[in-house]
Design an enzyme around this catalytic site. Structure first.
Site, mmCIF file in Angstrom:
data_model
loop_
_atom_site.group_PDB
_atom_site.id
_atom_site.type_symbol
_atom_site.label_atom_id
_atom_site.label_comp_id
_atom_site.label_asym_id
_atom_site.label_seq_id
_atom_site.Cartn_x
_atom_site.Cartn_y
_atom_site.Cartn_z
ATOM 1 N N GLY A 5 69.860 23.051 55.533
ATOM 2 C CA GLY A 5 71.068 24.093 55.683
ATOM 3 C C GLY A 5 71.889 23.570 54.473
ATOM 4 N N SER A 9 75.158 26.019 51.821
ATOM 5 C CA SER A 9 76.461 26.859 52.281
ATOM 6 C C SER A 9 77.240 26.150 53.200
ATOM 7 C CB SER A 9 76.201 28.406 52.641
ATOM 8 O OG SER A 9 75.496 28.503 53.908
ATOM 9 N N GLY A 10 78.469 26.333 53.490
ATOM 10 C CA GLY A 10 79.282 25.663 54.573
ATOM 11 C C GLY A 10 79.112 24.340 54.581
ATOM 12 N N GLY A 41 76.923 22.202 55.060
ATOM 13 C CA GLY A 41 75.621 21.633 54.412
ATOM 14 C C GLY A 41 75.999 21.471 52.886
ATOM 15 N N SER A 101 77.238 20.669 69.106
ATOM 16 C CA SER A 101 78.565 21.246 69.322
ATOM 17 C C SER A 101 79.066 21.015 70.946
ATOM 18 C CB SER A 101 77.964 22.906 69.167
ATOM 19 O OG SER A 101 79.305 23.565 69.745
ATOM 20 N N TYR A 133 72.922 29.837 72.310
ATOM 21 C CA TYR A 133 73.516 29.047 71.461
ATOM 22 C C TYR A 133 73.607 27.393 72.246
ATOM 23 C CZ TYR A 133 76.345 26.687 67.894
ATOM 24 O OH TYR A 133 77.294 25.641 66.980
#
Length: 281
Positions: free
Chosen positions: A10, A13-14, A16, A139, A164
């Site tokens: 990943g 973006s973000g 990553g 998370s 999630y």
């Protein structure tokens, strides 16, 4: 770090992308594992520009496709004989129930099963490194997660946070069972809660649904670079070279839910995951 390499999923973006830039600045050879070729190529050029390094490579890897994961590993093996660091960063949030190309519910399929297969296919190359490290992005949502083996893909009563949370619980259970299996090797594995980070997670790429909410709340979120700090710390610091099987938040070991530290649940999830991805060890 001139002789060390790192795979980041990943990475387009973000967090990553932020991790890619940081690790490249530290001198690592970075392999960006990205799903979309066009987005990946743009991110590759941006990462090179921001880091000032040309030791960054793009390889396509769709974690929602077992075939794509196996093809990625085959291409990687053609050019590298070891993995020093694997950062399982990619993740999805699906507001509506979606499935991967293999029929898995998308969050369990990408967030857990895709990384489960990728990690296992690279284990021998991690063991070949002087000190291999595996970092898994989880998370705090894991605390409300439950693994429903009678309906693991949530075909009944789908809720986005339910899906999630159980995928993030799976990340921790996977990390702890993997650490147990690797205890006599030179490879460590830990997981991370990055905090509330302002990324595109949860935004529908096709419709843009959810983007306005992210824009509105942006000032309350950590930046991707801030959110990536603990994963980078686990990937590069000598302070944690002997620590394995832990859950980190803000560069410190943090508590997990009772389910997340259940060894029997971790073993059961591992066996189920092997069956789902068709993994033969």
């Amino acid at each position: 770090m001139q002789n060390k390499n790192v795979i980041i999923t990943g990475a387009n973006s973000g967090m990553g992308l932020a991790t890619t830039v940081n690790m490249a600045k530290r001198g690592y050879q970075v392999i960006m594992a990205c799903r979309d070729p066009k987005r990946g190529e743009r991110a590759l050029q941006e990462a090179k520009q921001q880091s000032g390094s040309d030791r960054i490579e793009l390889l396509i890897c769709d974690l929602g496709s077992l075939e794509s994961i196996r093809a990625f590993v085959e291409k990687f093996r053609a050019n590298y004989d070891r993995v020093d660091v694997l950062i399982n960063n990619a993740g999805v949030v699906s507001v509506k129930r979606e499935t991967t190309s293999d029929g898995f519910e998308s969050m369990m399929g990408v967030n857990h099963l895709g990384h489960f297969l990728l990690t296992n296919l690279l284990l021998d190359l991690l063991i070949s490194a002087p000190q291999g490290r595996i970092i898994v992005l989880s998370s705090g949502a894991h605390k409300i997660g439950r693994i429903q083996f009678d309906d693991p893909y949530l075909s009944k009563g789908y809720r986005v946070w339910k899906g999630y949370a159980h995928s993030k619980l799976a990340n921790i259970l996977f990390t702890k069972e993997l650490a147990r299996r690797l205890k006599d090797t030179n490879v460590t594995t830990n997981c991370v809660h990055p905090g509330a980070v302002g990324t595109s997670l949860g935004v529908n790429r096709k419709t843009g649904f959810g983007k306005s909410v992210h824009t509105l709340l942006r000032s309350f979120f950590l930046t991707p670079a801030e959110g990536a700090e603990t994963a980078i710390y686990l990937a590069s610091s000598d302070e944690v070279r002997a620590i394995s099987g832990e859950y980190f938040y803000k560069k410190k070991i943090a508590p997990v839910s009772s389910r997340a530290k259940d060894p029997e649940l971790a073993k059961k999830l591992w066996i189920w995951s092997e069956q789902e991805v068709g993994l033969i060890l």
